[in-house]
Design a protein around this motif. Structure first.
Motif, mmCIF file in Angstrom:
data_model
loop_
_atom_site.group_PDB
_atom_site.id
_atom_site.type_symbol
_atom_site.label_atom_id
_atom_site.label_comp_id
_atom_site.label_asym_id
_atom_site.label_seq_id
_atom_site.Cartn_x
_atom_site.Cartn_y
_atom_site.Cartn_z
ATOM 1 N N ILE A 10 0.844 -1.204 0.000
ATOM 2 C CA ILE A 10 0.000 0.000 0.000
ATOM 3 C C ILE A 10 0.874 1.248 0.000
ATOM 4 C CG2 ILE A 10 -1.660 1.365 1.337
ATOM 5 C CD1 ILE A 10 -2.870 -1.324 2.291
ATOM 6 N N ILE A 11 1.897 1.249 0.841
ATOM 7 C CA ILE A 11 2.804 2.395 0.908
ATOM 8 C C ILE A 11 3.522 2.589 -0.428
ATOM 9 C CG2 ILE A 11 4.926 3.283 1.987
ATOM 10 C CD1 ILE A 11 3.911 1.887 4.608
ATOM 11 N N LEU A 47 -2.939 3.783 -7.846
ATOM 12 C CA LEU A 47 -3.965 3.871 -6.802
ATOM 13 C C LEU A 47 -4.915 2.684 -6.852
ATOM 14 C CD1 LEU A 47 -4.767 7.678 -6.707
ATOM 15 C CD2 LEU A 47 -3.641 6.294 -4.954
ATOM 16 N N ILE A 48 -5.205 2.195 -8.035
ATOM 17 C CA ILE A 48 -6.021 0.987 -8.157
ATOM 18 C C ILE A 48 -5.306 -0.181 -7.478
ATOM 19 C CG2 ILE A 48 -6.841 -0.762 -9.799
ATOM 20 C CD1 ILE A 48 -7.487 1.644 -11.699
ATOM 21 N N ASN A 49 -4.008 -0.302 -7.722
ATOM 22 C CA ASN A 49 -3.225 -1.372 -7.090
ATOM 23 C C ASN A 49 -3.264 -1.260 -5.564
ATOM 24 O OD1 ASN A 49 -2.534 -2.258 -9.663
ATOM 25 N ND2 ASN A 49 -0.537 -1.262 -9.642
ATOM 26 N N ALA A 50 -3.059 -0.042 -5.062
ATOM 27 C CA ALA A 50 -3.079 0.172 -3.610
ATOM 28 C C ALA A 50 -4.460 -0.146 -3.047
ATOM 29 C CB ALA A 50 -2.695 1.615 -3.279
ATOM 30 N N GLN A 52 -6.671 -2.192 -4.213
ATOM 31 C CA GLN A 52 -6.905 -3.638 -4.228
ATOM 32 C C GLN A 52 -6.300 -4.308 -3.000
ATOM 33 O OE1 GLN A 52 -5.349 -4.670 -8.102
ATOM 34 N NE2 GLN A 52 -7.358 -4.491 -9.070
ATOM 35 N N VAL A 53 -5.104 -3.868 -2.621
ATOM 36 C CA VAL A 53 -4.476 -4.432 -1.415
ATOM 37 C C VAL A 53 -5.275 -4.024 -0.181
ATOM 38 C CG1 VAL A 53 -2.389 -4.522 -0.002
ATOM 39 C CG2 VAL A 53 -2.193 -4.456 -2.500
ATOM 40 N N GLN A 54 -5.679 -2.767 -0.125
ATOM 41 C CA GLN A 54 -6.481 -2.292 0.995
ATOM 42 C C GLN A 54 -7.790 -3.087 1.082
ATOM 43 O OE1 GLN A 54 -8.693 1.340 0.517
ATOM 44 N NE2 GLN A 54 -8.077 2.059 2.557
ATOM 45 N N THR A 55 -8.416 -3.319 -0.041
ATOM 46 C CA THR A 55 -9.664 -4.073 -0.079
ATOM 47 C C THR A 55 -9.456 -5.497 0.429
ATOM 48 O OG1 THR A 55 -10.522 -2.738 -1.891
ATOM 49 C CG2 THR A 55 -11.527 -4.903 -1.585
ATOM 50 N N SER A 56 -8.318 -6.087 0.088
ATOM 51 C CA SER A 56 -8.050 -7.447 0.576
ATOM 52 C C SER A 56 -7.919 -7.461 2.097
ATOM 53 C CB SER A 56 -6.796 -8.038 -0.084
ATOM 54 O OG SER A 56 -5.615 -7.495 0.451
ATOM 55 N N LEU A 57 -7.355 -6.412 2.675
ATOM 56 C CA LEU A 57 -7.269 -6.313 4.138
ATOM 57 C C LEU A 57 -8.659 -6.174 4.750
ATOM 58 C CD1 LEU A 57 -4.199 -3.935 4.618
ATOM 59 C CD2 LEU A 57 -4.311 -6.377 5.127
ATOM 60 N N ILE A 58 -9.494 -5.367 4.120
ATOM 61 C CA ILE A 58 -10.859 -5.166 4.611
ATOM 62 C C ILE A 58 -11.649 -6.471 4.516
ATOM 63 C CG2 ILE A 58 -13.050 -3.974 4.151
ATOM 64 C CD1 ILE A 58 -11.271 -1.554 3.246
ATOM 65 N N GLN A 59 -11.503 -7.180 3.416
ATOM 66 C CA GLN A 59 -12.210 -8.451 3.248
ATOM 67 C C GLN A 59 -11.747 -9.479 4.270
ATOM 68 O OE1 GLN A 59 -11.328 -9.118 -0.901
ATOM 69 N NE2 GLN A 59 -13.273 -8.235 -1.575
ATOM 70 N N LEU A 80 -2.006 6.431 1.487
ATOM 71 C CA LEU A 80 -3.039 6.217 0.481
ATOM 72 C C LEU A 80 -3.981 7.420 0.395
ATOM 73 C CD1 LEU A 80 -4.453 4.518 -1.632
ATOM 74 C CD2 LEU A 80 -5.571 3.256 0.214
ATOM 75 N N MET A 81 -4.439 7.898 1.516
ATOM 76 C CA MET A 81 -5.353 9.045 1.509
ATOM 77 C C MET A 81 -4.686 10.281 0.927
ATOM 78 S SD MET A 81 -7.261 8.338 5.187
ATOM 79 C CE MET A 81 -7.080 10.006 5.640
ATOM 80 N N ASN A 82 -3.430 10.514 1.285
ATOM 81 C CA ASN A 82 -2.712 11.672 0.743
ATOM 82 C C ASN A 82 -2.480 11.534 -0.757
ATOM 83 O OD1 ASN A 82 -2.413 13.387 2.982
ATOM 84 N ND2 ASN A 82 -0.779 12.102 3.784
ATOM 85 N N ALA A 83 -2.181 10.337 -1.214
ATOM 86 C CA ALA A 83 -1.960 10.115 -2.642
ATOM 87 C C ALA A 83 -3.243 10.368 -3.435
ATOM 88 C CB ALA A 83 -1.443 8.700 -2.893
ATOM 89 N N ILE A 84 -4.367 9.932 -2.896
ATOM 90 C CA ILE A 84 -5.649 10.166 -3.573
ATOM 91 C C ILE A 84 -5.921 11.663 -3.674
ATOM 92 C CG2 ILE A 84 -8.157 9.911 -3.347
ATOM 93 C CD1 ILE A 84 -7.547 7.108 -2.075
ATOM 94 N N THR A 85 -5.730 12.374 -2.578
ATOM 95 C CA THR A 85 -5.957 13.820 -2.580
ATOM 96 C C THR A 85 -5.010 14.523 -3.542
ATOM 97 O OG1 THR A 85 -6.701 13.740 -0.289
ATOM 98 C CG2 THR A 85 -6.005 15.881 -1.128
ATOM 99 N N PHE A 86 -3.738 14.139 -3.512
ATOM 100 C CA PHE A 86 -2.753 14.771 -4.383
ATOM 101 C C PHE A 86 -3.066 14.496 -5.847
ATOM 102 C CE2 PHE A 86 1.247 15.566 -6.483
ATOM 103 C CZ PHE A 86 1.695 16.707 -5.848
#
Length: 102
Positions: A10-11, A47-50, A52-59, A80-86
């Protein structure tokens, strides 16, 4: 893949996304709008890749396999949140440079 490896992904993906978005702003500033759009697409893919990993953690957590909340996990979410905003802001800059050029 263990928890730490997923967190580091994710990082990594988030950092790559932010870097590509920054490159897009620089390209647009230099009137290279084709490159700017290409960099924005790369940023989106990272960001899609990140995500997907985040989603796997949530699942995993939804299935009952709770992840330990660590400073590293919080750091990854922050990246992740900062990258989305940027990325969103970079897209606005590219659009603005494109408007100014026409």
């Amino acid at each position: 893949m263990n928890l730490e490896e997923r967190i580091m992904k994710i990082i990594l993906f988030s950092g790559n996304a932010k870097s590509h978005a920054f490159e897009a702003i620089q390209a647009a500033k230099e009137q290279n709008l084709g490159l700017a759009r290409e960099c924005m697409e790369k940023s989106n893919q990272e960001l899609i890749n990140a995500h997907q990993v985040q989603t796997s953690l949530i699942q995993s957590e939804a299935r009952g396999d709770k992840a330990e909340i660590t400073l590293l996990l919080i750091h990854a979410q922050d990246h992740l949140m900062n990258a989305i905003t940027f990325k969103d802001l970079a897209n606005e800059f590219v659009d603005l440079y494109e408007t100014l050029k026409s």
